[in-house]
Motif scaffolding. Sequence first.
Motif, PDB file in Angstrom:
ATOM      1  N   GLY A 223       0.813  -1.210   0.000  1.00  0.00           N
ATOM      2  CA  GLY A 223       0.000   0.000   0.000  1.00  0.00           C
ATOM      3  C   GLY A 223       0.849   1.263   0.000  1.00  0.00           C
ATOM      4  O   GLY A 223       0.538   2.237  -0.689  1.00  0.00           O
ATOM      5  N   TYR A 224       1.951   1.237   0.745  1.00  0.00           N
ATOM      6  CA  TYR A 224       2.824   2.413   0.804  1.00  0.00           C
ATOM      7  C   TYR A 224       3.661   2.559  -0.466  1.00  0.00           C
ATOM      8  O   TYR A 224       3.796   3.658  -1.002  1.00  0.00           O
ATOM      9  CB  TYR A 224       3.735   2.329   2.031  1.00  0.00           C
ATOM     10  N   ILE A 225       4.212   1.453  -0.971  1.00  0.00           N
ATOM     11  CA  ILE A 225       5.073   1.579  -2.155  1.00  0.00           C
ATOM     12  C   ILE A 225       4.261   1.761  -3.430  1.00  0.00           C
ATOM     13  O   ILE A 225       4.760   2.308  -4.418  1.00  0.00           O
ATOM     14  CB  ILE A 225       6.013   0.360  -2.304  1.00  0.00           C
ATOM     15  N   ALA A 226       2.993   1.297  -3.417  1.00  0.00           N
ATOM     16  CA  ALA A 226       2.143   1.434  -4.605  1.00  0.00           C
ATOM     17  C   ALA A 226       1.188   2.626  -4.491  1.00  0.00           C
ATOM     18  O   ALA A 226       0.337   2.826  -5.348  1.00  0.00           O
ATOM     19  CB  ALA A 226       1.342   0.151  -4.835  1.00  0.00           C
TER      20      ALA A 226
ATOM     21  N   GLU B 179      -4.199  17.394  -1.957  1.00  0.00           N
ATOM     22  CA  GLU B 179      -2.741  17.339  -1.991  1.00  0.00           C
ATOM     23  C   GLU B 179      -2.190  16.169  -1.180  1.00  0.00           C
ATOM     24  O   GLU B 179      -1.046  15.757  -1.363  1.00  0.00           O
ATOM     25  CB  GLU B 179      -2.139  18.649  -1.463  1.00  0.00           C
ATOM     26  N   LYS B 180      -3.029  15.600  -0.282  1.00  0.00           N
ATOM     27  CA  LYS B 180      -2.590  14.463   0.522  1.00  0.00           C
ATOM     28  C   LYS B 180      -2.800  13.120  -0.169  1.00  0.00           C
ATOM     29  O   LYS B 180      -2.393  12.087   0.331  1.00  0.00           O
ATOM     30  CB  LYS B 180      -3.340  14.444   1.867  1.00  0.00           C
ATOM     31  N   ARG B 181      -3.455  13.143  -1.345  1.00  0.00           N
ATOM     32  CA  ARG B 181      -3.751  11.877  -2.014  1.00  0.00           C
ATOM     33  C   ARG B 181      -2.518  11.251  -2.645  1.00  0.00           C
ATOM     34  O   ARG B 181      -2.441  10.044  -2.811  1.00  0.00           O
ATOM     35  CB  ARG B 181      -4.822  12.099  -3.098  1.00  0.00           C
ATOM     36  N   GLY B 182      -1.552  12.085  -3.017  1.00  0.00           N
ATOM     37  CA  GLY B 182      -0.346  11.529  -3.603  1.00  0.00           C
ATOM     38  C   GLY B 182      -0.589  11.042  -5.013  1.00  0.00           C
ATOM     39  O   GLY B 182      -1.485  11.498  -5.718  1.00  0.00           O
ATOM     40  N   ASN B 183       0.219  10.079  -5.431  1.00  0.00           N
ATOM     41  CA  ASN B 183       0.127   9.542  -6.780  1.00  0.00           C
ATOM     42  C   ASN B 183      -0.982   8.502  -6.898  1.00  0.00           C
ATOM     43  O   ASN B 183      -1.435   7.952  -5.901  1.00  0.00           O
ATOM     44  CB  ASN B 183       1.466   8.915  -7.195  1.00  0.00           C
ATOM     45  N   ALA B 184      -1.378   8.243  -8.121  1.00  0.00           N
ATOM     46  CA  ALA B 184      -2.382   7.202  -8.361  1.00  0.00           C
ATOM     47  C   ALA B 184      -1.802   5.840  -7.992  1.00  0.00           C
ATOM     48  O   ALA B 184      -0.624   5.577  -8.225  1.00  0.00           O
ATOM     49  CB  ALA B 184      -2.798   7.215  -9.830  1.00  0.00           C
ATOM     50  N   PRO B 185      -2.596   4.944  -7.394  1.00  0.00           N
ATOM     51  CA  PRO B 185      -2.095   3.630  -7.011  1.00  0.00           C
ATOM     52  C   PRO B 185      -1.600   2.835  -8.218  1.00  0.00           C
ATOM     53  O   PRO B 185      -2.167   2.917  -9.310  1.00  0.00           O
ATOM     54  CB  PRO B 185      -3.327   2.956  -6.388  1.00  0.00           C
ATOM     55  N   GLU B 186      -0.557   2.062  -8.016  1.00  0.00           N
ATOM     56  CA  GLU B 186      -0.046   1.200  -9.070  1.00  0.00           C
ATOM     57  C   GLU B 186      -0.851  -0.096  -9.113  1.00  0.00           C
ATOM     58  O   GLU B 186      -1.507  -0.479  -8.145  1.00  0.00           O
ATOM     59  CB  GLU B 186       1.436   0.906  -8.818  1.00  0.00           C
ATOM     60  N   LEU B 187      -0.771  -0.788 -10.252  1.00  0.00           N
ATOM     61  CA  LEU B 187      -1.554  -2.017 -10.430  1.00  0.00           C
ATOM     62  C   LEU B 187      -1.131  -3.118  -9.460  1.00  0.00           C
ATOM     63  O   LEU B 187      -1.903  -4.039  -9.191  1.00  0.00           O
ATOM     64  CB  LEU B 187      -1.429  -2.506 -11.877  1.00  0.00           C
ATOM     65  N   LEU B 188       0.106  -3.035  -8.933  1.00  0.00           N
ATOM     66  CA  LEU B 188       0.557  -4.013  -7.950  1.00  0.00           C
ATOM     67  C   LEU B 188      -0.402  -4.073  -6.767  1.00  0.00           C
ATOM     68  O   LEU B 188      -0.672  -5.156  -6.219  1.00  0.00           O
ATOM     69  CB  LEU B 188       1.968  -3.649  -7.461  1.00  0.00           C
ATOM     70  N   ALA B 189      -0.926  -2.917  -6.382  1.00  0.00           N
ATOM     71  CA  ALA B 189      -1.877  -2.871  -5.264  1.00  0.00           C
ATOM     72  C   ALA B 189      -3.132  -3.678  -5.581  1.00  0.00           C
ATOM     73  O   ALA B 189      -3.673  -4.378  -4.714  1.00  0.00           O
ATOM     74  CB  ALA B 189      -2.248  -1.418  -4.973  1.00  0.00           C
ATOM     75  N   ALA B 190      -3.599  -3.597  -6.819  1.00  0.00           N
ATOM     76  CA  ALA B 190      -4.794  -4.348  -7.215  1.00  0.00           C
ATOM     77  C   ALA B 190      -4.533  -5.847  -7.172  1.00  0.00           C
ATOM     78  O   ALA B 190      -5.388  -6.628  -6.725  1.00  0.00           O
ATOM     79  CB  ALA B 190      -5.234  -3.927  -8.617  1.00  0.00           C
ATOM     80  N   PHE B 191      -3.349  -6.272  -7.640  1.00  0.00           N
ATOM     81  CA  PHE B 191      -3.013  -7.699  -7.629  1.00  0.00           C
ATOM     82  C   PHE B 191      -2.988  -8.243  -6.199  1.00  0.00           C
ATOM     83  O   PHE B 191      -3.463  -9.355  -5.923  1.00  0.00           O
ATOM     84  CB  PHE B 191      -1.657  -7.932  -8.304  1.00  0.00           C
ATOM     85  N   VAL B 192      -2.440  -7.461  -5.267  1.00  0.00           N
ATOM     86  CA  VAL B 192      -2.390  -7.884  -3.865  1.00  0.00           C
ATOM     87  C   VAL B 192      -3.798  -8.000  -3.294  1.00  0.00           C
ATOM     88  O   VAL B 192      -4.117  -8.950  -2.567  1.00  0.00           O
ATOM     89  CB  VAL B 192      -1.553  -6.887  -3.034  1.00  0.00           C
TER      90      VAL B 192
END
Length: 293
Positions: free
Chosen positions: A33-36, A111-124
Amino acid sequence: MVKCVERKGKAEAGAFISIVAYVALAASKLFVGYIAHSDGVKADGWNNLSDVIASVAVYIGMKIAKKPRDHNHPYGHSRAENISSLIAAFMMMSIGIDVMVEGVSALLRPEKRGNAPELLAAFVAVASAFVMLFVYSFNMRLAKRTNSQALTAVAKDNLSDALVSIGTVIGIAGVQIKLLWLDPLVAVIIGGIICKTAWEVFMETSHTLTDGFDEQTLTAYKHEIAAIDGVKDVADIKARMLGNDIVLEVTIHVDPYLTVVKSHEIADEVERLMKKRYNIEATHVHIEPEKTP
């Protein structure tokens, strides 16, 4: 008594499997969750962490509940499960509120949302859903075999966690199509689910600890006992839960001219019926003579 201890021992195995699964999923989701950059997956990880706490509390309660009665606990230690569940409810509520606050903050402050989640998060999240569905299926089957209400509750929590993970996948998918608010919204919803589950556990456990019992079930018991040959009337009936075990107390009227032996046989029949039909190990029967005109 031996069978009861064996049943509780098997139920412990289901709680232990849930603990192992939740620890692995919480660690992986919080890390990914943090890295993605996924608020939803992080919230799901905190949800699993709260489940670890709850499952450990239930597991410890099951261990204590197996202890036999002693001079300080004439009714045994069965209510240890209820007390541990109550503690777990407060822990879950605390985590749920924290997750909701973080999610609302991200919604109100873009501004606290950060970047869009990566697909790795969805796979997990997808993998987590499959794992929890398997654990749910295993624990539900074991709960039915052991007649464990505590393990049934754990299994239902397993199912809700699988649904939460599916919801997380939906949130991440929405972000991929530029709906950046959807991921933190899912985090808020997950926090709400944690709080709702905590509230339900609290209400159910409080009801049990204050000797609450389902009125319709008690009426069914009364009708069964009243139909036994020799029972003239069921004057009083009450029940309470000691952990997963039901303690039933009933006062019946019988023919005042029966012998003590015959009256005792009727009481024994009441106990046998309750054990056979409803698996009630402890039925206390008080005999009184039927009032004559």
